[in-house]
Design an enzyme around this catalytic site. Structure first.
Site, PDB file in Angstrom:
ATOM      1  N   ARG A   1       0.796  -1.233   0.000  1.00 45.14           N
ATOM      2  CA  ARG A   1       0.000   0.000   0.000  1.00 45.14           C
ATOM      3  C   ARG A   1       0.827   1.281   0.000  1.00 45.14           C
ATOM      4  NH1 ARG A   1      -4.543  -2.725   3.856  1.00 45.14           N
ATOM      5  NH2 ARG A   1      -5.982  -3.316   2.180  1.00 45.14           N
TER       6      ARG A   1
ATOM      7  N   VAL B   1       1.390   2.237  -3.541  1.00 50.20           N
ATOM      8  CA  VAL B   1       0.260   2.922  -4.165  1.00 50.20           C
ATOM      9  C   VAL B   1       0.290   4.395  -3.769  1.00 50.20           C
ATOM     10  CG1 VAL B   1      -2.260   3.051  -4.353  1.00 50.20           C
ATOM     11  CG2 VAL B   1      -1.145   0.826  -4.151  1.00 50.20           C
TER      12      VAL B   1
ATOM     13  N   TYR C   1      -8.255   0.641  -5.843  1.00 46.43           N
ATOM     14  CA  TYR C   1      -7.570  -0.655  -5.827  1.00 46.43           C
ATOM     15  C   TYR C   1      -6.646  -0.820  -4.632  1.00 46.43           C
ATOM     16  CZ  TYR C   1      -3.536   1.346  -8.541  1.00 46.43           C
ATOM     17  OH  TYR C   1      -2.471   2.070  -8.995  1.00 46.43           O
ATOM     18  N   GLU C   2      -6.303  -2.085  -4.402  1.00 47.11           N
ATOM     19  CA  GLU C   2      -5.506  -2.505  -3.237  1.00 47.11           C
ATOM     20  C   GLU C   2      -6.133  -2.060  -1.924  1.00 47.11           C
ATOM     21  OE1 GLU C   2      -1.255  -2.456  -3.470  1.00 47.11           O
ATOM     22  OE2 GLU C   2      -1.289  -2.537  -5.658  1.00 47.11           O
ATOM     23  N   GLY C   3      -7.451  -2.154  -1.894  1.00 49.25           N
ATOM     24  CA  GLY C   3      -8.222  -1.761  -0.714  1.00 49.25           C
ATOM     25  C   GLY C   3      -8.765  -0.367  -0.892  1.00 49.25           C
TER      26      GLY C   3
END
Length: 377
Positions: free
Chosen positions: A241, A244, A360-362
């Protein structure tokens, strides 16, 4: 926390910045329009050492610390968020093996990535996004094999990867307690790529559906034990994360620099619009938000490199940086006015690219739940 970068980090940052300025930024609008990254660019990315950033040194990788990787992704994010997303997907897919992979799995996975190939992390399904426990893909053990059946969607690198981390349920109706991670080769019989998504942003990044029909893989391809998949997925996302967040910071920085340049050049009422206080206030807010996001990303990476808990800080960095990228790019479009809304300038691409950072990615709503759980429990 030391705010001075090492000479190696500074050299690496400059190398990537120069690479982006020469090989990525000039072609970003064309890649966005065509929805594809040219094959020769992948070769150049590999030659520059930008596809295997998270591979440990003992497996012929660069063995970089998290902060160094973040510096690289920030620069890639400035050039094209789609290209940055595709390269970052290799990091996302490698972390399950880094965390819990066997020696054999590490050598297999990392050799594929070191050879310049792409990897993919496949958790999301049509009915399982934020709720990982809703994964319907099944993995049934049959002797020394597992038989996988199901469908994955919105998988970054799905159509162009050579190796995949697939999450499937080894116990029906067990939810997260049955989630298990597997390594699947692209050429495994029964494995196929479905439709490619037509996306609003990060269009250079390949995003596809994956179909598994009686895909037989050896038990040796299971990562960790049965039921450890949820833990593996959460630890992987914690690790990825901040990257990101780094891409978000680079994207916001590129948009901000465009707005500053335009504000100095655009004449209205016989003055550059940069002389108007309302425009200055917008630019000042952008600068503050980007700097705060950057420091949150650096802190999360620094904590990870120190080997101390960083789950909350990872979620904070991703959430704040993604929100910042969205707000900054919307304001950049406003500063450019009609030109900001036109494809003649990259401002509208920045805005389209920024939106996915909150998803994305949570999603950023999930990030807030992660933060709250760390605060309250």
């Amino acid at each position: 926390m030391d705010f001075n970068f090492t000479p190696d980090q500074l050299d690496m940052q400059k190398m990537v910045r120069d690479f982006v300025a020469k090989e990525i930024a000039p072609h970003a609008l064309e890649m966005d329009k065509e929805g594809i990254v040219p094959s020769d660019l992948w070769k150049k990315l590999d030659e520059a050492g930008l596809l295997n950033l998270t591979v440990p040194e003992e497996y012929d990788g660069p063995g970089l610390d998290a902060l160094s990787i973040a510096l690289i992704y920030e620069e890639l994010g400035k050039g094209c968020a789609g290209v940055a997303t595709t390269t970052a997907a290799n990091a996302l897919a490698s972390y399950p093996v880094v965390l819990l992979g066997s020696e054999e799995q590490k050598r297999k996975m990392f050799s594929v990535i070191n050879d310049g190939n792409l990897a993919a992390f496949a958790l999301t399904e049509p009915g399982a996004g934020s709720d990982a426990g809703a994964v319907a893909t099944t993995a049934v053990k049959d002797g020394n094999e597992y038989i996988l059946n199901g469908t994955k969607c919105f998988i970054t690198n799905g159509g162009i990867a050579e190796i995949y981390i697939i999450f499937a349920n080894t116990r029906k109706t067990a939810g997260i307690r049955g989630l298990t991670a597997f390594i699947v080769d692209r050429n495994t019989p029964g494995f196929s790529v479905g439709k490619e998504e037509e996306k609003m942003g990060i269009r250079a990044s390949n995003t596809c559906e994956l179909i598994l029909e009686n895909v037989c893989i050896p038990v040796e391809n299971r990562i960790g034990r049965e039921g450890e998949g949820f833990k593996i997925a959460m630890k992987t996302l914690d690790a990825a994360r901040p990257f990101v967040g780094a891409v978000s910071v680079g994207l916001a920085q590129a948009a901000f620099e465009l707005a500053v340049k335009y504000a100095k050049e655009r004449i209205q009422f016989d003055k550059p619009i940069a002389s108007f206080q309302l425009v200055q206030a917008m630019l000042a807010d952008m600068a503050m938000q980007i700097e705060a996001a950057r420091l949150l990303v650096y802190k999360a990476c620094w904590l990870k490199d120190q080997g101390v808990p960083y789950s909350k800080e990872s979620a904070i960095a991703k959430c704040f940086a993604a929100d910042t990228a969205m707000k900054v790019t919307v304001d950049v479009v406003q500063v450019l006015g009609g030109y900001g809304y036109s494809k003649e300038y990259p401002a509208e691409k920045y805005m389209r690219d920024a939106k996915i950072m909150q998803i994305y990615e949570g999603t950023n709503q999930i990030q807030r739940l992660v933060i709250a759980n760390n605060i309250l429990y």
